[in-house]
Design an enzyme around this catalytic site. Structure first.
Site, short mmCIF file in Angstrom:
data_model
loop_
_atom_site.label_atom_id
_atom_site.label_comp_id
_atom_site.label_asym_id
_atom_site.label_seq_id
_atom_site.Cartn_x
_atom_site.Cartn_y
_atom_site.Cartn_z
CB SER A 7 31.90 10.08 64.44
OG SER A 7 32.43 9.52 63.27
CG HIS A 31 27.55 8.64 63.41
ND1 HIS A 31 26.29 8.75 62.88
CD2 HIS A 31 28.40 9.04 62.43
CE1 HIS A 31 26.36 9.21 61.64
NE2 HIS A 31 27.63 9.38 61.34
CG ASP A 33 30.77 8.15 59.70
OD1 ASP A 33 29.65 8.48 59.29
OD2 ASP A 33 31.41 8.79 60.56
CG MET A 35 33.16 6.71 54.65
SD MET A 35 34.51 7.83 55.00
CE MET A 35 33.73 8.90 56.19
CG HIS A 64 26.36 8.57 57.77
ND1 HIS A 64 27.24 9.61 57.97
CD2 HIS A 64 25.72 8.84 56.60
CE1 HIS A 64 27.14 10.47 56.98
NE2 HIS A 64 26.23 10.03 56.13
CG MET A 66 28.70 8.92 53.90
SD MET A 66 29.99 9.61 54.94
CE MET A 66 29.99 8.41 56.27
CG MET A 138 26.16 14.71 55.49
SD MET A 138 26.82 13.83 56.92
CE MET A 138 28.55 14.30 56.87
CG ASP A 176 28.09 13.11 60.62
OD1 ASP A 176 29.12 13.37 61.25
OD2 ASP A 176 27.95 12.09 59.91
C1 DX5 Z 1 32.13 12.56 57.84
C2 DX5 Z 1 31.51 11.61 58.85
C3 DX5 Z 1 31.46 12.12 60.23
C4 DX5 Z 1 32.78 12.48 60.83
C5 DX5 Z 1 32.55 13.65 61.74
O1 DX5 Z 1 31.87 12.07 56.57
O2 DX5 Z 1 30.19 11.27 58.44
O3 DX5 Z 1 30.73 11.26 61.08
O4 DX5 Z 1 33.39 11.45 61.52
O5 DX5 Z 1 33.77 14.04 62.24
P1 DX5 Z 1 34.06 15.45 62.90
O6 DX5 Z 1 33.23 15.52 64.16
O7 DX5 Z 1 35.52 15.39 63.15
O8 DX5 Z 1 33.66 16.50 61.92
ZN ZN Z 2 28.62 10.21 59.68
#
Ligand code: DX5
Ligand code: ZN
Length: 216
Positions: A7, A31, A33, A35, A64, A66, A138, A176
């Site tokens: 990630s 991956h 993310d 946000m 991903h 969010m 999640m 994740d």
């Molecule tokens: C959280 C993200 C994850 C995050 C996971 O909202 O979607 O991808 O980066 O991080 P770790 O492995 O540190 O929990």
């Molecule tokens: Zn994620």
């Protein structure tokens, strides 16, 4: 087949190239993310960063999102060349909207994923599973790296694996949040295939840590 997906939320951005080199030598899928500061408090990256990462590495981009407006944000990442777009069940009002968005993503030759937050049971998405190429559980509250693994996620993985076998579905089961050397074994045993890891992988020797997660 188990894959470890770094990630990039946890990447040290003052040394981006070094980390992208390490990732491309070690992994197949990254991956990414997204946000929006609404669906989750945090704000992260937009499409230009994803394009730059993809051009530099050729890695499969697992995006991903969010966000509260997954229809609009999906369009942005369809145009940016994402390989997989996973949006949240909780972000849309109706099953029709969810199915329509899955179709739209897939009509662009992109894999479509659906994600559920820790408080959403698998039963909420049972009718929707057949429309998706990937289901993302999640195992922390979305929004931040470095949180502790939520144990009840293991039951969700088992349930998704059973449904997949029973109905011959094709989706990849992904997890994740909180994946590290103490949680990885149980997640694999539960039947999870794609494991996202952020804070654990990027602290210390990246390649060794990927190897360890694969071996455990
Ligand atoms: C959280 C993200 C994850 C995050 C996971 O909202 O979607 O991808 O980066 O991080 P770790 O492995 O540190 O929990
Ligand atoms: Zn994620």
């Amino acid at each position: 087949m188990v894959e470890i997906l770094p990630s990039v939320l946890s990447l040290d951005y003052s040394d981006t190239k070094k980390y992208l080199d390490l990732i491309k030598e070690t992994c197949k899928v990254i991956h990414f993310d997204v946000m929006d500061g609404h669906f989750v408090n945090n704000l992260s990256f937009g499409p230009d960063i994803m394009k730059a990462f993809k051009n530099y590495t050729n890695l499969v981009m697992d995006v991903h999102i969010m966000v509260t407006n997954p229809k609009k944000v999906s369009d942005i990442f369809i145009n940016a060349g994402a390989d997989i777009i996973t949006f949240h069940y909780e972000a849309l009002e109706s099953e029709t909207e969810i199915i329509d968005l899955a179709h739209k993503i897939k009509n662009n030759n992109i894999k479509a994923g659906i994600s559920i937050k820790p408080n959403t049971p698998v039963s909420k998405i049972t009718n929707l599973l057949k429309y998706f190429d990937l289901v993302l559980v999640m195992s922390v509250e979305p929004g931040l790296g470095g949180q502790g693994f939520i144990e009840s996620s293991l039951e969700k993985i088992i349930e998704l694996k059973e449904l997949k076998n029973k109905y011959n579905y094709n989706y990849i089961i992904e997890i994740d949040g909180g994946i590290n050397d103490t949680t990885v074994k149980r997640v694999k045993e539960a039947g999870c295939e794609w494991l996202v890891s952020g804070s654990y992988l990027f602290k210390g020797d990246f390649k060794e840590k990927v190897k360890k997660l694969l071996e455990l």
